[in-house]
Design a protein around this motif. Sequence first.
Motif, PDB file in Angstrom:
ATOM      1  N   TRP A  19      -8.067  -3.409  -0.715  1.00 47.94           N
ATOM      2  CA  TRP A  19      -7.073  -3.562  -0.962  1.00 47.94           C
ATOM      3  C   TRP A  19      -6.312  -4.700  -0.452  1.00 47.94           C
ATOM      4  O   TRP A  19      -5.527  -5.413  -1.278  1.00 47.94           O
ATOM      5  CB  TRP A  19      -6.204  -2.170  -0.143  1.00 47.94           C
ATOM      6  CG  TRP A  19      -4.862  -2.361  -0.544  1.00 47.94           C
ATOM      7  CD1 TRP A  19      -3.900  -2.702   0.368  1.00 47.94           C
ATOM      8  CD2 TRP A  19      -4.147  -2.093  -1.525  1.00 47.94           C
ATOM      9  NE1 TRP A  19      -2.453  -3.074  -0.035  1.00 47.94           N
ATOM     10  CE2 TRP A  19      -2.593  -2.356  -1.238  1.00 47.94           C
ATOM     11  CE3 TRP A  19      -4.206  -1.384  -2.953  1.00 47.94           C
ATOM     12  CZ2 TRP A  19      -1.560  -2.038  -2.113  1.00 47.94           C
ATOM     13  CZ3 TRP A  19      -3.153  -1.183  -3.654  1.00 47.94           C
ATOM     14  CH2 TRP A  19      -1.770  -1.498  -3.401  1.00 47.94           C
ATOM     15  N   LEU A  60       0.804  -1.245  -0.067  1.00 45.71           N
ATOM     16  CA  LEU A  60       0.074  -0.137   0.009  1.00 45.71           C
ATOM     17  C   LEU A  60       0.874   1.157  -0.145  1.00 45.71           C
ATOM     18  O   LEU A  60       0.583   2.318  -0.791  1.00 45.71           O
ATOM     19  CB  LEU A  60      -1.133  -0.042   1.139  1.00 45.71           C
ATOM     20  CG  LEU A  60      -1.885   1.078   1.500  1.00 45.71           C
ATOM     21  CD1 LEU A  60      -2.698   1.235   0.199  1.00 45.71           C
ATOM     22  CD2 LEU A  60      -2.632   1.012   2.481  1.00 45.71           C
ATOM     23  N   GLN A 108       3.394   5.842  -5.530  1.00 37.40           N
ATOM     24  CA  GLN A 108       3.279   5.858  -7.074  1.00 37.40           C
ATOM     25  C   GLN A 108       1.917   6.683  -7.564  1.00 37.40           C
ATOM     26  O   GLN A 108       2.142   7.460  -8.378  1.00 37.40           O
ATOM     27  CB  GLN A 108       2.883   4.206  -7.800  1.00 37.40           C
ATOM     28  CG  GLN A 108       2.809   4.269  -9.073  1.00 37.40           C
ATOM     29  CD  GLN A 108       2.386   3.007  -9.534  1.00 37.40           C
ATOM     30  OE1 GLN A 108       2.362   1.927  -8.983  1.00 37.40           O
ATOM     31  NE2 GLN A 108       2.528   2.587 -11.000  1.00 37.40           N
ATOM     32  N   THR A 109       1.048   6.817  -6.721  1.00 37.44           N
ATOM     33  CA  THR A 109      -0.192   7.648  -6.809  1.00 37.44           C
ATOM     34  C   THR A 109       0.311   9.036  -6.753  1.00 37.44           C
ATOM     35  O   THR A 109      -0.051  10.087  -7.539  1.00 37.44           O
ATOM     36  CB  THR A 109      -1.231   7.377  -6.177  1.00 37.44           C
ATOM     37  OG1 THR A 109      -1.723   5.906  -6.380  1.00 37.44           O
ATOM     38  CG2 THR A 109      -2.523   8.336  -6.272  1.00 37.44           C
ATOM     39  N   ALA A 165       2.027   1.814  -3.355  1.00 39.65           N
ATOM     40  CA  ALA A 165       0.787   2.302  -4.428  1.00 39.65           C
ATOM     41  C   ALA A 165       0.734   3.821  -4.061  1.00 39.65           C
ATOM     42  O   ALA A 165       0.291   4.771  -5.018  1.00 39.65           O
ATOM     43  CB  ALA A 165      -0.276   1.424  -4.095  1.00 39.65           C
ATOM     44  N   VAL A 166       0.722   4.051  -2.882  1.00 45.94           N
ATOM     45  CA  VAL A 166       0.489   5.538  -2.321  1.00 45.94           C
ATOM     46  C   VAL A 166       1.425   6.377  -3.038  1.00 45.94           C
ATOM     47  O   VAL A 166       1.350   7.573  -3.495  1.00 45.94           O
ATOM     48  CB  VAL A 166       0.539   5.826  -0.815  1.00 45.94           C
ATOM     49  CG1 VAL A 166       0.578   7.313  -0.658  1.00 45.94           C
ATOM     50  CG2 VAL A 166      -0.920   5.001  -0.473  1.00 45.94           C
ATOM     51  N   TYR A 175      -6.953   6.603  -1.614  1.00 49.69           N
ATOM     52  CA  TYR A 175      -6.054   7.496  -2.586  1.00 49.69           C
ATOM     53  C   TYR A 175      -5.342   6.495  -3.543  1.00 49.69           C
ATOM     54  O   TYR A 175      -5.146   7.034  -4.638  1.00 49.69           O
ATOM     55  CB  TYR A 175      -5.046   8.083  -1.637  1.00 49.69           C
ATOM     56  CG  TYR A 175      -4.272   9.022  -2.213  1.00 49.69           C
ATOM     57  CD1 TYR A 175      -4.438  10.184  -2.752  1.00 49.69           C
ATOM     58  CD2 TYR A 175      -2.821   8.596  -2.359  1.00 49.69           C
ATOM     59  CE1 TYR A 175      -3.596  11.091  -3.226  1.00 49.69           C
ATOM     60  CE2 TYR A 175      -1.669   9.290  -3.002  1.00 49.69           C
ATOM     61  CZ  TYR A 175      -2.243  10.762  -3.686  1.00 49.69           C
ATOM     62  OH  TYR A 175      -1.364  11.513  -4.091  1.00 49.69           O
ATOM     63  N   ALA A 176      -5.082   5.393  -3.287  1.00 51.48           N
ATOM     64  CA  ALA A 176      -4.515   4.547  -4.297  1.00 51.48           C
ATOM     65  C   ALA A 176      -5.336   3.822  -5.082  1.00 51.48           C
ATOM     66  O   ALA A 176      -4.918   2.948  -6.044  1.00 51.48           O
ATOM     67  CB  ALA A 176      -3.625   3.244  -3.523  1.00 51.48           C
TER      68      ALA A 176
END
Length: 96
Positions: free
Chosen positions: A86, A14, A20-21, A17-18, A77-78
């Motif tokens: 998730w 996670l 990356q976002t 991913a955060v 957010y992700a």
Amino acid sequence: MPANPPIPEALTQLAQAVEQTAGLEVTCTRDCEVLSEELKAFDGRYPISVSTLRRFFNLIPKQGNFSKTTLNTLARYAGHPSFRAWEARTQRPSGI
């Protein structure tokens, strides 16, 4: 009945991913400040403090688990509806 604490691998994924976002690698307090503002702009109903983000990204030690609200906010957010969604995505067996 209390929920099981999230598995560390799911939290690591996670966090990635955060990052990356957000388009940034979280490596210092300033990154957490920027991300906290980004999260407020994304959904101001559930702000996440800089200190919580510092703990989430292992920049400072943490005690206990993260709140369900914090995990849900980061998962949304992700791009997922909740942290539970998730986790379900990250725990799916390969090939399904």
